[in-house]
Write a protein that holds these residues in place. Structure first.
Motif, PDB file in Angstrom:
ATOM      1  N   LYS A  62       0.838  -1.205   0.000  1.00 53.49           N
ATOM      2  CA  LYS A  62       0.000   0.000   0.000  1.00 53.49           C
ATOM      3  C   LYS A  62       0.874   1.257   0.000  1.00 53.49           C
ATOM      4  CE  LYS A  62      -3.510   0.555   2.980  1.00 53.49           C
ATOM      5  NZ  LYS A  62      -4.738   1.105   2.353  1.00 53.49           N
ATOM      6  N   ILE A  63       1.836   1.304   0.920  1.00 54.37           N
ATOM      7  CA  ILE A  63       2.713   2.479   1.038  1.00 54.37           C
ATOM      8  C   ILE A  63       3.523   2.674  -0.238  1.00 54.37           C
ATOM      9  CG2 ILE A  63       4.690   3.447   2.271  1.00 54.37           C
ATOM     10  CD1 ILE A  63       3.623   2.031   4.796  1.00 54.37           C
ATOM     11  N   ASN A  64       4.119   1.583  -0.730  1.00 53.89           N
ATOM     12  CA  ASN A  64       4.935   1.677  -1.951  1.00 53.89           C
ATOM     13  C   ASN A  64       4.097   2.152  -3.134  1.00 53.89           C
ATOM     14  OD1 ASN A  64       7.155   0.810  -0.544  1.00 53.89           O
ATOM     15  ND2 ASN A  64       7.053  -1.299  -1.261  1.00 53.89           N
ATOM     16  N   GLY A  65       2.887   1.577  -3.284  1.00 52.80           N
ATOM     17  CA  GLY A  65       2.035   1.923  -4.419  1.00 52.80           C
ATOM     18  C   GLY A  65       1.619   3.382  -4.401  1.00 52.80           C
ATOM     19  N   ILE A  66       1.176   3.861  -3.234  1.00 55.07           N
ATOM     20  CA  ILE A  66       0.723   5.260  -3.133  1.00 55.07           C
ATOM     21  C   ILE A  66       1.894   6.222  -3.302  1.00 55.07           C
ATOM     22  CG2 ILE A  66      -0.315   6.974  -1.601  1.00 55.07           C
ATOM     23  CD1 ILE A  66      -2.006   4.766  -0.389  1.00 55.07           C
ATOM     24  N   PHE A  67       3.050   5.884  -2.727  1.00 55.39           N
ATOM     25  CA  PHE A  67       4.216   6.769  -2.817  1.00 55.39           C
ATOM     26  C   PHE A  67       4.702   6.901  -4.264  1.00 55.39           C
ATOM     27  CE2 PHE A  67       8.831   7.651  -2.436  1.00 55.39           C
ATOM     28  CZ  PHE A  67       8.738   8.863  -1.744  1.00 55.39           C
ATOM     29  N   VAL A  68       4.777   5.786  -4.975  1.00 60.62           N
ATOM     30  CA  VAL A  68       5.199   5.827  -6.384  1.00 60.62           C
ATOM     31  C   VAL A  68       4.196   6.637  -7.203  1.00 60.62           C
ATOM     32  CG1 VAL A  68       5.492   4.429  -8.466  1.00 60.62           C
ATOM     33  CG2 VAL A  68       6.539   3.692  -6.319  1.00 60.62           C
ATOM     34  N   THR A  69       2.910   6.438  -6.933  1.00 66.92           N
ATOM     35  CA  THR A  69       1.876   7.203  -7.645  1.00 66.92           C
ATOM     36  C   THR A  69       2.022   8.699  -7.378  1.00 66.92           C
ATOM     37  OG1 THR A  69       0.362   5.325  -7.399  1.00 66.92           O
ATOM     38  CG2 THR A  69      -0.606   7.429  -8.034  1.00 66.92           C
ATOM     39  N   ALA A  70       2.297   9.051  -6.118  1.00 65.27           N
ATOM     40  CA  ALA A  70       2.478  10.465  -5.751  1.00 65.27           C
ATOM     41  C   ALA A  70       3.608  11.099  -6.557  1.00 65.27           C
ATOM     42  CB  ALA A  70       2.762  10.580  -4.252  1.00 65.27           C
ATOM     43  N   LEU A  71       4.723  10.392  -6.679  1.00 61.90           N
ATOM     44  CA  LEU A  71       5.856  10.915  -7.450  1.00 61.90           C
ATOM     45  C   LEU A  71       5.510  11.051  -8.929  1.00 61.90           C
ATOM     46  CD1 LEU A  71       8.824   8.902  -5.850  1.00 61.90           C
ATOM     47  CD2 LEU A  71       8.231  11.306  -5.462  1.00 61.90           C
ATOM     48  N   LEU A  72       4.801  10.041  -9.450  1.00 58.85           N
ATOM     49  CA  LEU A  72       4.481  10.040 -10.877  1.00 58.85           C
ATOM     50  C   LEU A  72       3.501  11.157 -11.239  1.00 58.85           C
ATOM     51  CD1 LEU A  72       4.172   6.212 -11.670  1.00 58.85           C
ATOM     52  CD2 LEU A  72       5.888   7.789 -12.544  1.00 58.85           C
ATOM     53  N   VAL A  73       2.416  11.308 -10.473  1.00 59.68           N
ATOM     54  CA  VAL A  73       1.394  12.297 -10.851  1.00 59.68           C
ATOM     55  C   VAL A  73       1.935  13.719 -10.745  1.00 59.68           C
ATOM     56  CG1 VAL A  73      -0.557  10.804 -10.280  1.00 59.68           C
ATOM     57  CG2 VAL A  73       0.367  12.310  -8.519  1.00 59.68           C
ATOM     58  N   SER A  74       2.761  13.988  -9.731  1.00 61.51           N
ATOM     59  CA  SER A  74       3.336  15.329  -9.610  1.00 61.51           C
ATOM     60  C   SER A  74       4.385  15.563 -10.693  1.00 61.51           C
ATOM     61  CB  SER A  74       3.945  15.531  -8.221  1.00 61.51           C
ATOM     62  OG  SER A  74       4.932  14.546  -7.948  1.00 61.51           O
ATOM     63  N   GLY A  75       5.194  14.545 -10.978  1.00 59.83           N
ATOM     64  CA  GLY A  75       6.215  14.657 -12.025  1.00 59.83           C
ATOM     65  C   GLY A  75       5.602  14.847 -13.399  1.00 59.83           C
ATOM     66  N   ILE A  76       4.508  14.125 -13.689  1.00 59.05           N
ATOM     67  CA  ILE A  76       3.823  14.249 -14.980  1.00 59.05           C
ATOM     68  C   ILE A  76       3.236  15.648 -15.136  1.00 59.05           C
ATOM     69  CG2 ILE A  76       1.716  13.511 -16.199  1.00 59.05           C
ATOM     70  CD1 ILE A  76       2.423  10.636 -15.240  1.00 59.05           C
ATOM     71  N   ASN A  77       2.649  16.164 -14.076  1.00 55.27           N
ATOM     72  CA  ASN A  77       2.098  17.526 -14.123  1.00 55.27           C
ATOM     73  C   ASN A  77       3.184  18.539 -14.457  1.00 55.27           C
ATOM     74  OD1 ASN A  77       1.475  20.237 -12.507  1.00 55.27           O
ATOM     75  ND2 ASN A  77      -0.477  19.303 -13.087  1.00 55.27           N
ATOM     76  N   LEU A  78       4.351  18.382 -13.840  1.00 59.70           N
ATOM     77  CA  LEU A  78       5.468  19.295 -14.092  1.00 59.70           C
ATOM     78  C   LEU A  78       5.961  19.173 -15.529  1.00 59.70           C
ATOM     79  CD1 LEU A  78       7.438  21.354 -12.879  1.00 59.70           C
ATOM     80  CD2 LEU A  78       8.915  19.435 -12.206  1.00 59.70           C
ATOM     81  N   LEU A  79       6.088  17.941 -16.026  1.00 53.25           N
ATOM     82  CA  LEU A  79       6.553  17.712 -17.399  1.00 53.25           C
ATOM     83  C   LEU A  79       5.617  18.357 -18.418  1.00 53.25           C
ATOM     84  CD1 LEU A  79       7.866  14.026 -17.524  1.00 53.25           C
ATOM     85  CD2 LEU A  79       9.132  16.091 -18.130  1.00 53.25           C
ATOM     86  N   VAL A  80       4.311  18.168 -18.254  1.00 57.63           N
ATOM     87  CA  VAL A  80       3.335  18.742 -19.188  1.00 57.63           C
ATOM     88  C   VAL A  80       3.453  20.264 -19.204  1.00 57.63           C
ATOM     89  CG1 VAL A  80       0.865  19.094 -19.623  1.00 57.63           C
ATOM     90  CG2 VAL A  80       1.720  16.812 -19.041  1.00 57.63           C
ATOM     91  N   ASN A  81       3.610  20.873 -18.044  1.00 62.69           N
ATOM     92  CA  ASN A  81       3.752  22.332 -17.960  1.00 62.69           C
ATOM     93  C   ASN A  81       5.038  22.818 -18.619  1.00 62.69           C
ATOM     94  OD1 ASN A  81       1.736  24.019 -15.988  1.00 62.69           O
ATOM     95  ND2 ASN A  81       1.742  21.829 -15.495  1.00 62.69           N
ATOM     96  N   ILE A  82       6.121  22.035 -18.493  1.00 57.48           N
ATOM     97  CA  ILE A  82       7.411  22.424 -19.095  1.00 57.48           C
ATOM     98  C   ILE A  82       7.348  22.359 -20.614  1.00 57.48           C
ATOM     99  CG2 ILE A  82       9.821  21.713 -19.371  1.00 57.48           C
ATOM    100  CD1 ILE A  82       9.765  20.818 -16.420  1.00 57.48           C
ATOM    101  N   VAL A  83       6.758  21.271 -21.133  1.00 55.34           N
ATOM    102  CA  VAL A  83       6.788  21.026 -22.584  1.00 55.34           C
ATOM    103  C   VAL A  83       5.678  21.781 -23.322  1.00 55.34           C
ATOM    104  CG1 VAL A  83       6.706  19.203 -24.349  1.00 55.34           C
ATOM    105  CG2 VAL A  83       7.811  18.755 -22.158  1.00 55.34           C
ATOM    106  N   TYR A  84       4.608  22.148 -22.642  1.00 54.38           N
ATOM    107  CA  TYR A  84       3.433  22.746 -23.297  1.00 54.38           C
ATOM    108  C   TYR A  84       3.774  23.956 -24.188  1.00 54.38           C
ATOM    109  CZ  TYR A  84      -1.270  24.644 -23.892  1.00 54.38           C
ATOM    110  OH  TYR A  84      -2.438  25.124 -24.423  1.00 54.38           O
ATOM    111  N   PRO A  85       4.636  24.874 -23.762  1.00 53.50           N
ATOM    112  CA  PRO A  85       4.934  26.032 -24.629  1.00 53.50           C
ATOM    113  C   PRO A  85       5.704  25.656 -25.896  1.00 53.50           C
ATOM    114  CG  PRO A  85       5.545  26.457 -22.331  1.00 53.50           C
ATOM    115  CD  PRO A  85       5.313  24.996 -22.454  1.00 53.50           C
ATOM    116  N   LEU A  86       6.352  24.498 -25.922  1.00 49.89           N
ATOM    117  CA  LEU A  86       7.154  24.080 -27.079  1.00 49.89           C
ATOM    118  C   LEU A  86       6.254  23.356 -28.073  1.00 49.89           C
ATOM    119  CD1 LEU A  86      10.174  22.652 -25.035  1.00 49.89           C
ATOM    120  CD2 LEU A  86       9.901  24.973 -25.950  1.00 49.89           C
TER     121      LEU A  86
END
Length: 742
Positions: A62-86
Motif C-alpha cells: 500500500k505504502i509503496n504503491g501510493i508513494f510511487v503514484t504520488a511521485l508520478l502524478v506530480s512529475g507528470i504535471n510538471l513535465l506537461v507544464n514544461i513542454v506545453y509552450p514548445l
C-alpha cells in the motif's frame, strides 16, 4: 432503511470515499482560511490523483504503491507544464506520454490503477498551465496533497486495521452461502438446472474476484509482516471457505438419475436438500454477524439435520432388500459424508468467530502461501512482449492515445470551454472491452445531465456559500462512494460537486453547466466510436485463449488428483495451486462469456458453443472436485491400472481440445477404442470383489467402504470421459465455424 444506511456507511467503498474526501477538504479549508484557495485546491488534486491506486494489499505494498503514484502524478504535471509552450515537440511528447502511461497496465491490477491516476493527472494538467516557479510550486503542492492522502490512509489503516478484511471475509461467506443454496436448489423435483448452473457460473466470477482480494491482503501480510493472531484467524476462515466451496462443487451427482432412483423415497432427498439449505443459512447468518460486528450465536440445526439424513438412509435400506438397495445406499452414504465434511468446515468457521482463542492452529495450511500470490515484480520484458497487436493492452493503449489526441485537438480548434473535461471523460469511460465502454458512456452522459440540472437548480435557489460548500463536500463523498457500485449515480454526484465548486469561485455558472454537458457528450461519443472502430477488442477473439487456459487448468488439476490417488500422503502445495487455478480459469472463461453478451449481436460469434464449453468446463471441475474431495477424506485403496488408463484417456481428450484451439490438428492423440474403455470400466467394477476374494477375510464395514469407493470412482471416471469427449466435440465445432466465417 436505517440498517441499510449503516451498512453502506460501514462499507469499503464509503470508507475509501471518506479518506479521499478528508484528504481533499482539509487542505482547501485550511488554505482558504489564509486566502490561498488555489494552493489548497492543488493539494486536493494530489489526493484525487493518488486515491485510485489505494487498492487492497499488505501495508508495505500500500505504502509503496501510493508513494510511487504520488511521485508520478506530480512529475507528470510538471513535465506537461514544461513542454506545453514548445508547440513543435508538445504533440508528439503528449502522444508518447499517454501511450507509455497506458502500457503500464500490463503489470497487473495495481499498475492499472497507477496508470489511471497518471492519465487523470495528464488531463487535469491542462486545467492550470503555469510557467516558471509557479509550475514547480503547483507540482510540489500536488505531491504534498498525495502524501497527505497517504497519511490519511495510514491513519485509517491503524484505527481499524482489520475491518477491510473482515468485510471481505463477510462478503466471501455470503457468496459461498449463495453457492450452497444454489446447489440445494438442484435437488428440487423438475428444477431448472440450466438457470441454476448459469447462476453458479456468474457467482464463480464474483467468488474469484473476492478470493483474489483476500489473498492479496492476508497472504501478503502473513509472509511480509509476520503472522498475527488476527491474521491466522482470518487465514483459517478463508482456507475453510475455499474448502467449503470445493466440497459444494464436489456434490456432482446425476440429479435426474437420483430423482428416478429415489422417487419412491422422497424423504431421503428432502432430508438432504433441507440440510443443504441449512448449511447456506448458517453461513448467511454468520456473514451478517461479521458485518454488523456483533457477537455470533449459532442458531443452526446442522447436527440434527445430519442425524435426520442418517435415519432417512437407514429407512431406505430397511425398506428394500439389501442387495437391491446397495447401490442407492452407496450413493446416499457418499452424500452424507460430503455433508458431514461441510458441517465440519462450517463449525471451524463458526468457532473462529465465537471462541476467544489466543492462537489459531493452521496445521501446516500456511505452507508456501506466497506461491498463491501473483509475483510483485516488473521486468522490462513484460512490457516489450506486449508491444504488438496481439496484446489487448497494446491495442487499448494505442486506441486511447489516438482518441485523447483527437479530443485534445478538437478542444483546441473548436470553441470549447475546458478541453480537459473532454480528456477526463475519455479516460474515465474508455475501457479495453466494448460492453463496459458503451455502458459507462451512457451512464456518464445521463449522470452529467442530471447532475448539472440538479446542481444548477440548487444554485438558483441557494446563495449561501457555506451551504453550497457543505453540499459540495457531501456530493464529493457520495460520488466517490458510488464509483464502483453505480456509475450513473456516481457521475451525477461528481458533476454536482464540480458545479458547486465552480459556483463558489465563478459567477457564470449557467455557461459552465452547458459546457460541462457538451464536453462530456463529445468525450463519450469519441470514446464509444474509438472502441468500436479502432482495433476493437471483440471478445470472440479472446475466447480461444480463455478456453485453452480453462481446459489446461482442469487438466493440471486432474493430474494432481491422479498423483495423489496413486501416491497417497498429504495434500501437496502443487495440488492446492492446481485447484486454485482451475477455479480461477473456469471463472475467467465465464467472465469472457459475460463480456461477449454485452457486445453487438454481429460480434457474438458462436455464443451458444462458448456457453456450452463454459458449462462443460464447470461440470468437469465439479467432477474433479468430487473425486479429489473423496480421496482426501477417505482411506482409499491402491489405484488400479484401469484407473490410470481411463485418466490418461481423459487427459488425451483434453490435449486434443487444446490442439484444436491452437489449429494444430496434427497433434491429435488417438484414444482407446470404446470397446477397450468398456473393458476398463468392467475391470474397475470387478477389481474390488477380486481383492476381497483374495487375501485375508474382511469385515462388513470395510467391504462397504471399498464398494462405495469403487462406485464413486467409476461414476466420476465415466463422467470425466463423457465431459472430455463433449469438450473436444464442441471445440471442433467452434474451430470449424470459425474457419467458415473467415
Amino acid at each position: 432503511m436505517f440498517y441499510k444506511i449503516l451498512k453502506f456507511a460501514d462499507s469499503t467503498y464509503f470508507t475509501n470515499a471518506v479518506k479521499v474526501t478528508i484528504a481533499a477538504v482539509i487542505p482547501v479549508v485550511v488554505f482558504s482560511y489564509i486566502g490561498k484557495f488555489e494552493m489548497g485546491f492543488a493539494m486536493a488534486l494530489g489526493a484525487f490523483f493518488t486515491y485510485p491506486s489505494d487498492i487492497p494489499s499488505s501495508l508495505k505494498h500500500k505504502i509503496n504503491g501510493i508513494f510511487v503514484t504520488a511521485l508520478l502524478v506530480s512529475g507528470i504535471n510538471l513535465l506537461v507544464n514544461i513542454v506545453y509552450p514548445l508547440s513543435w515537440i508538445f504533440y508528439p511528447f503528449l502522444a508518447l506520454l499517454i501511450f507509455l502511461i497506458s502500457m503500464i497496465s500490463v503489470y497487473g491490477q495495481r499498475a492499472t490503477m497507477v496508470s489511471f491516476s497518471c492519465l487523470i493527472s495528464v488531463s487535469l494538467a491542462f486545467a492550470s498551465i503555469n510557467t516558471g516557479w509557479i509550475m514547480v510550486l503547483h507540482s510540489g503542492l500536488i505531491l504534498a496533497g498525495s502524501l497527505f492522502y497517504l497519511l490519511i490512509s495510514l491513519i485509517f489503516h491503524y484505527v481499524r486495521p482489520h475491518r477491510y478484511i473482515e468485510l471481505q471475509i463477510a462478503d466471501c461467506i455470503k457468496l459461498t452461502a449463495k453457492y450452497l443454496k444454489l446447489r440445494g436448489d438442484l435437488w428440487t423435483v423438475n428444477a431448472d438446472k440450466k438457470s441454476i448452473i448459469e447462476k453458479q457460473l456468474h457467482l464463480q466470477v464474483e467468488l474469484n474476484t473476492i478470493h483474489q482480494n483476500i489473498r492479496e491482503v492476508l497472504i501478503s501480510s502473513h509472509t511480509t509482516s509476520g503472522s498475527s493472531n488476527q491474521n491466522r484467524k482470518m487465514l483459517l476462515v478463508f482456507i475453510s471457505l475455499v474448502e467449503i466451496l470445493e466440497v459444494a462443487l464436489s456434490t456432482a451427482f446425476d440429479h435426474d438419475k437420483l430423482h428416478q432412483k429415489f422417487d419412491d423415497h422422497p424423504n431421503v432427498l428432502s432430508s438432504y436438500q433441507r440440510l443443504a439449505y441449512n448449511l447456506a443459512a448458517s453461513l448467511k447468518q454468520l456473514s451478517k454477524s461479521v458485518k454488523k460486528h456483533t457477537k455470533y450465536t449459532s442458531k443452526n440445526t446442522l447436527l440434527r439435520d445430519l442425524n435426520s439424513l442418517q435415519l432417512a438412509i437407514a429407512d431406505y435400506e430397511n425398506d428394500l432388500k439389501k442387495n437391491t438397495a446397495s447401490e442407492g445406499v452407496f450413493m446416499l452414504t457418499t452424500m452424507l459424508q460430503y455433508a458431514e465434511k461441510q458441517v465440519e468446515k462450517i463449525k471451524i468457521v463458526e468457532r473462529a468467530f465465537t471462541l476467544n482463542s489466543n492462537s489459531y492452529d493452521l496445521k501446516g495450511l500456511d505452507k508456501d502461501l506466497e506461491k498463491f500470490l501473483t509475483p510483485q515484480y516488473y521486468p522490462l520484458i513484460t512490457l516489450t512482449e506486449n508491444l504488438s497487436f496481439s496484446s489487448t493492452i497494446f491495442r487499448h493503449s494505442l486506441r486511447l492515445t489516438i482518441t485523447l489526441m483527437v479530443g485534445f485537438i478538437i478542444g483546441k480548434i473548436l470553441p470549447f470551454h475546458n478541453v480537459y473535461w473532454i480528456l477526463l471523460t475519455i479516460i474515465v469511460i474508455m475501457r479495453p472491452g466494448y460492453g463496459l465502454t458503451k455502458a459507462r458512456s451512457f451512464h456518464r452522459i445521463i449522470g452529467t445531465v442530471f447532475g448539472g440540472l440538479i446542481a444548477f437548480g440548487i444554485l438558483f435557489v441557494v446563495k449561501d456559500i457555506r451551504v453550497i460548500s457543505i453540499l459540495s463536500i457531501i456530493c464529493m463523498l457520495l460520488g466517490f462512494s458510488f464509483t464502483q457500485i453505480n456509475y450513473k449515480v456516481s457521475a451525477t454526484f461528481i458533476t454536482m460537486y464540480v458545479v458547486f465548486i465552480y459556483g463558489i469561485v465563478t459567477p457564470n455558472i449557467g455557461d459552465l453547466v452547458q459546457y460541462r454537458i457538451l464536453d462530456t457528450v463529445v468525450g463519450a461519443v469519441l470514446a464509444f466510436l474509438a472502441t468500436h472502430f479502432l482495433w476493437p477488442s471483440w471478445e470472440f477473439l479472446n475466447v480461444p485463449v480463455y478456453l485453452e487456459k480453462a481446459i489446461k487448468a482442469n487438466q493440471d488439476y486432474l493430474k494432481e488428483i491422479s498423483i495423489f490417488y496413486n501416491k497417497k500422503g498429504s495434500i501437496s502445495t502443487s495440488y492446492r495451486l492446481a485447484r486454485k487455478n482451475a477455479f480461477i480459469e473456469v471463472g475467467n472463461l465465464m467472465a469472457s462469456f459475460q463480456r461477449m453478451v454485452q457486445e453487438p449481436k454481429s460480434k457474438q460469434k458462436q455464443l451458444p458453443q462458448v456457453y456450452k464449453l463454459a458449462v462443460l468446463n464447470h461440470s468437469l471441475l465439479s467432477s474433479l472436485a468430487s473425486l479429489g474431495t473423496y480421496i482426501q477424506s477417505h482411506k482409499t485403496t491402491s489405484a488400479s491400472e484401469a484407473f490410470n488408463v481411463v485418466v490418461d484417456t481423459v487427459l488425451k481428450n483434453l490435449d486434443n481440445a487444446i490442439s484444436l484451439l491452437k489449429d494444430n490438428n496434427l497433434n491429435l492423440q488417438a484414444n482407446l477404442p470404446k470397446e477397450d474403455l468398456a473393458m476398463r470400466f468392467s475391470e474397475l467394477k470387478s477389481i474390488r470383489e477380486k481383492e476381497l476374494k483374495e487375501g485375508f477375510p474382511i469385515d462388513e464395514e470395510a467391504f462397504q467402504l471399498k464398494m462405495q469407493e469403487a462406485q464413486l470412482v467409476i461414476e466420476q471416471l465415466i463422467w470425466l470421459i463423457n465431459l472430455s469427449q463433449s469438450i473436444v466435440k464442441t471445440t471442433k465445432i467452434i474451430k470449424e465455424k470459425g474457419a467458415e466465417s473467415r
